[in-house]
Design a protein around this motif. Sequence first.
Motif, PDB file in Angstrom:
ATOM      1  N   CYS A  71      -6.617   2.307   4.431  1.00 24.13           N
ATOM      2  CA  CYS A  71      -6.168   3.665   4.095  1.00 24.13           C
ATOM      3  C   CYS A  71      -7.186   4.371   3.203  1.00 24.13           C
ATOM      4  O   CYS A  71      -7.319   5.594   3.245  1.00 24.13           O
ATOM      5  N   CYS A 131       0.875  -1.170   0.000  1.00 22.77           N
ATOM      6  CA  CYS A 131       0.000   0.000   0.000  1.00 22.77           C
ATOM      7  C   CYS A 131       0.911   1.218   0.000  1.00 22.77           C
ATOM      8  O   CYS A 131       1.880   1.268   0.749  1.00 22.77           O
ATOM      9  N   THR A 157       1.252  -1.931   3.986  1.00 25.79           N
ATOM     10  CA  THR A 157       0.809  -3.301   4.183  1.00 25.79           C
ATOM     11  C   THR A 157       0.741  -3.972   2.813  1.00 25.79           C
ATOM     12  O   THR A 157       0.838  -3.305   1.781  1.00 25.79           O
ATOM     13  N   CYS A 198      -4.554   0.356   0.308  1.00 26.98           N
ATOM     14  CA  CYS A 198      -5.289  -0.736   0.946  1.00 26.98           C
ATOM     15  C   CYS A 198      -6.673  -0.254   1.395  1.00 26.98           C
ATOM     16  O   CYS A 198      -6.905   0.954   1.513  1.00 26.98           O
ATOM     17  N   CYS A 214       0.419   2.930   3.876  1.00 27.77           N
ATOM     18  CA  CYS A 214       0.809   2.252   5.121  1.00 27.77           C
ATOM     19  C   CYS A 214       1.783   1.089   4.897  1.00 27.77           C
ATOM     20  O   CYS A 214       2.304   0.535   5.846  1.00 27.77           O
TER      21      CYS A 214
HETATM   22 ZN    ZN Z   1      -2.708   1.158   3.602  1.00 22.89          ZN
END
Ligand code: ZN
Length: 198
Positions: free
Chosen positions: A73, A58, A63, A70, A61
């Motif tokens: 977010c 992402c 991830t 993501c 963030c």
């Molecule tokens: Zn994210």
Amino acid sequence: MELYSGHINRLIEELAALPGIGSKSAQRLAFHLINMPQDRVNRLANTIIDAKANVKYCKECFTLTDSEVCPICANQKRNHNLIMVVENTRDMTAYEKTGKYEGVYHVLHGAISPMLGIGPNDIKLKELMVRLKDDVEEVIIATNSSLEGETTAMYISKLIKPTGVKITRIASGVPVGGDLEYIDEVTLLRALEGRVEL
Ligand code: ZN
């Protein structure tokens, strides 16, 4: 003389190189795979190739996700001024399962470990500092309570202090050395609610 065929040996070697798989398990898995129907083997191989080709970080963030940003977010109902720093996507999932955290995350993809030669530049720390330029009100450090997790928490705390952003650490009710993903939701929530300012 080779005990098995070269192909099986290579398969065992590849499997044994995966985390948590010893040579005995690797042998067991290799023979299991060889005995599986061809279509299931193809499906497994293709799933690995597809995941590797399509899963990305992402861009906010970091991830692992299938899209640019993501779902967490991208959700405007989440508090984007509250960032919880976790070691990996599995820890993030553990906190998400509590259903009680309203903020967003930052995934480091590791922890500082001088013993393993993992330094601050080997995890997504610079990326965290970039995010602090926006209107962030609080950074919650939720790294594990292992030596590496604590070292990382101290390092981040020192890095963020000069920016004036409030920085907290989840309560130490989380057992020492405990992997966040194995801790039950009640304990996680208690650790989050009992967080202390650093
Ligand atoms: Zn994210």
